[in-house]
Design an enzyme around this catalytic site. Structure first.
Site, mmCIF file in Angstrom:
data_model
loop_
_atom_site.group_PDB
_atom_site.id
_atom_site.type_symbol
_atom_site.label_atom_id
_atom_site.label_comp_id
_atom_site.label_asym_id
_atom_site.label_seq_id
_atom_site.Cartn_x
_atom_site.Cartn_y
_atom_site.Cartn_z
ATOM 1 N N ASP A 190 -75.116 -21.455 -114.048
ATOM 2 C CA ASP A 190 -76.010 -20.939 -113.265
ATOM 3 C C ASP A 190 -75.690 -21.293 -112.159
ATOM 4 O OD1 ASP A 190 -77.242 -24.168 -112.387
ATOM 5 O OD2 ASP A 190 -75.537 -24.117 -113.687
ATOM 6 N N ASP A 230 -72.080 -23.409 -119.296
ATOM 7 C CA ASP A 230 -72.179 -24.985 -118.487
ATOM 8 C C ASP A 230 -73.298 -26.131 -119.369
ATOM 9 O OD1 ASP A 230 -72.139 -26.496 -115.772
ATOM 10 O OD2 ASP A 230 -73.628 -24.710 -115.615
ATOM 11 N N ASP A 236 -75.467 -28.267 -116.520
ATOM 12 C CA ASP A 236 -76.467 -29.066 -116.218
ATOM 13 C C ASP A 236 -77.304 -27.380 -115.578
ATOM 14 O OD1 ASP A 236 -76.276 -32.058 -115.718
ATOM 15 O OD2 ASP A 236 -74.240 -31.248 -115.810
#
Length: 220
Positions: A167, A10, A12
């Site tokens: 995250d 991922d 961001d």
């Protein structure tokens, strides 16, 4: 020995802390509407499902007519794309760790809900683009995370079974739906208790990632 697994990240909250630029873009949009700005922590709570949903959440919070959603979402995406790396930073030790992982034989990819133009802009500006063999963005396919299609597309493009590194709860759900192990970067934008998501391993320092990947590889 089997080939080194592909590592799909991922973006961001996983490789970069983009919240300052996202919050700035949100607040520039709100200013044009005569609305009060939002604190970064509030913007953080709206991040993770793509720009259109971010804008919808901001509009609902500030009481802006949803009939204007498409126009405001388009405005925010264009503005953010132009200024996506003014305040954004790469998390510590990311560059050196990506170099190590590539040296260890891993192919690397990105699977993000960020639009493709903004993704390319920020990867170029922060010196990350050369590390990645494929990028699946939020508008690459008709589906976005947590639908498994983008992650499966990234895995197929890299040509080898992989791991997903992210995250958030969105990333965890995506990995589970795609049938891939998930490694949680715990210093990102997770919005739910860690106990509510499934992950194979967790880290908060990128220097620990190569060893974590090696341990997971040994178990699979």
């Amino acid at each position: 020995m089997s080939p080194a697994p592909a590592l799909i990240f991922d973006l961001d909250g996983s490789l970069i802390d983009s919240l300052p630029d996202l919050a700035a873009a949100v607040n520039r949009m709100l200013a044009t509407e005569g609305r009060q700005p939002m604190a970064p922590d509030q913007v953080r709570s709206f991040v993770g499902d793509g720009a259109k949903i971010l804008v919808a959440r901001v509009m609902a919070e500030r009481g802006i007519d949803m009939a204007r959603h498409d126009a405001l979402a388009g405005r925010l995406v264009a503005d953010y794309t132009e200024r996506s790396a003014e305040l954004t930073t790469v998390y510590p030790h990311v560059h050196e760790t990506l170099e190590t992982l590539r040296s260890d034989g891993h192919r690397l990819g990105i699977c993000t809900n960020k639009p493709a133009a903004a993704t390319a802009s920020v990867l170029d500006a922060l010196g990350l683009a050369p590390f990645f063999d494929c990028v699946i963005a939020g508008d690459t396919l008709a589906e976005r995370k947590p639908h498994p299609a983008p992650l499966r597309a990234a895995s197929a493009a890299l040509g080898v079974h992989g791991l997903f590194i992210g995250d958030s709860e969105v990333d965890a759900r995506t990995a589970e739906a795609a049938g891939l192990p998930f490694l949680l970067f715990s210093a990102g934008y997770l919005r739910v208790p860690r106990s509510e998501i499934h992950f194979t391993g967790v880290f908060d320092d990128f220097r620990d990632l190569p060893q974590l990947v090696a341990r997971v590889r040994a178990l699979t």
